[in-house]
Design an enzyme around this catalytic site. Structure first.
Site, PDB file in Angstrom:
ATOM      1  N   SER A  64       0.823  -1.216   0.000  1.00 11.74           N
ATOM      2  CA  SER A  64       0.000   0.000   0.000  1.00 11.74           C
ATOM      3  C   SER A  64       0.856   1.264   0.000  1.00 11.74           C
ATOM      4  CB  SER A  64      -0.962   0.002   1.190  1.00 11.74           C
ATOM      5  OG  SER A  64      -0.247  -0.037   2.397  1.00 11.74           O
ATOM      6  N   ASN A  76       2.299  -4.665 -14.522  1.00 12.65           N
ATOM      7  CA  ASN A  76       1.268  -5.653 -14.836  1.00 12.65           C
ATOM      8  C   ASN A  76       0.163  -5.685 -13.784  1.00 12.65           C
ATOM      9  OD1 ASN A  76       2.857  -6.789 -12.849  1.00 12.65           O
ATOM     10  ND2 ASN A  76       3.022  -8.793 -13.819  1.00 12.65           N
ATOM     11  N   ASP A  82       3.183 -19.276 -11.346  1.00 11.54           N
ATOM     12  CA  ASP A  82       2.612 -20.609 -11.121  1.00 11.54           C
ATOM     13  C   ASP A  82       3.688 -21.563 -10.626  1.00 11.54           C
ATOM     14  OD1 ASP A  82       3.894 -22.037 -13.314  1.00 11.54           O
ATOM     15  OD2 ASP A  82       2.441 -21.106 -14.659  1.00 11.54           O
ATOM     16  N   TYR A  85       7.259 -22.423 -12.268  1.00 13.04           N
ATOM     17  CA  TYR A  85       8.392 -21.489 -12.217  1.00 13.04           C
ATOM     18  C   TYR A  85       9.120 -21.748 -10.900  1.00 13.04           C
ATOM     19  CZ  TYR A  85      10.836 -17.031 -13.018  1.00 13.04           C
ATOM     20  OH  TYR A  85      11.779 -16.063 -13.258  1.00 13.04           O
ATOM     21  N   PHE A  93      10.804 -11.366  -9.936  1.00 17.77           N
ATOM     22  CA  PHE A  93      11.003  -9.944 -10.228  1.00 17.77           C
ATOM     23  C   PHE A  93       9.657  -9.243 -10.100  1.00 17.77           C
ATOM     24  CE2 PHE A  93      14.407 -12.015 -12.501  1.00 17.77           C
ATOM     25  CZ  PHE A  93      15.473 -11.127 -12.470  1.00 17.77           C
TER      26      PHE A  93
END
Length: 144
Positions: A64, A76, A82, A85, A93
């Site tokens: 926040s 993004n 998921d 990875y 990152f």
């Protein structure tokens, strides 16, 4: 309690910890110093690789205070990692866009994550009518 395997890629950041009673989100820290000019985009390394449990994914969002403290917006808006990875070189990152000139220092808390079970398999059933009552459209809850 789920156990999650984690590999730290640096000893310059604090170890991840769950803050019981405050939130079920876990803070992530910058693994290197990053300087950004207004309008610049960079991937900020978080210095960790995690092996999530099968059937889970991680959601990464800004804290926040990230915009207030650093003038950064996550490019993004929410990152999803998921469980595939999960290798020794699959560093996490966070992609950031600077809204002002800023510096992120090593170990600064820059974003946060939580893990969630995958969405269950669903099937859509097409219909001409829904049984629910209309709320009034987008933004219908008002200003108060």
């Amino acid at each position: 309690m789920e156990k999650i395997r984690i590999k730290y890629l640096t000893d310059k950041i604090d170890k991840l910890r769950y803050i019981d009673g405050k939130s079920d989100w876990i803070d992530l820290r910058a693994a290197e110093e990053v300087e950004l000019k207004k309008g610049e985009y960079k991937l900020i390394p978080l210095g960790i690789c995690i092996e999530l449990p099968k059937g889970y994914e991680a959601h990464i969002v800004p804290r926040s205070s990230t915009y207030k403290n650093f003038g950064l917006i996550q490019a993004n808006h929410m990152g999803v990692v998921d469980e595939s990875y999960c290798g020794d070189n699959d560093q996490w990152f966070v992609p950031m866009i600077a809204m002002r000139d800023t510096v992120v220092h090593i170990n600064d808390r820059i974003c946060q994550f939580r893990i969630m079970k995958h969405q269950p398999e669903i099937e859509f059933e097409e219909t001409d009518h829904l049984d629910g009552k209309d709320r009034g459209g987008f933004g219908s809850t008002g200003k108060n």
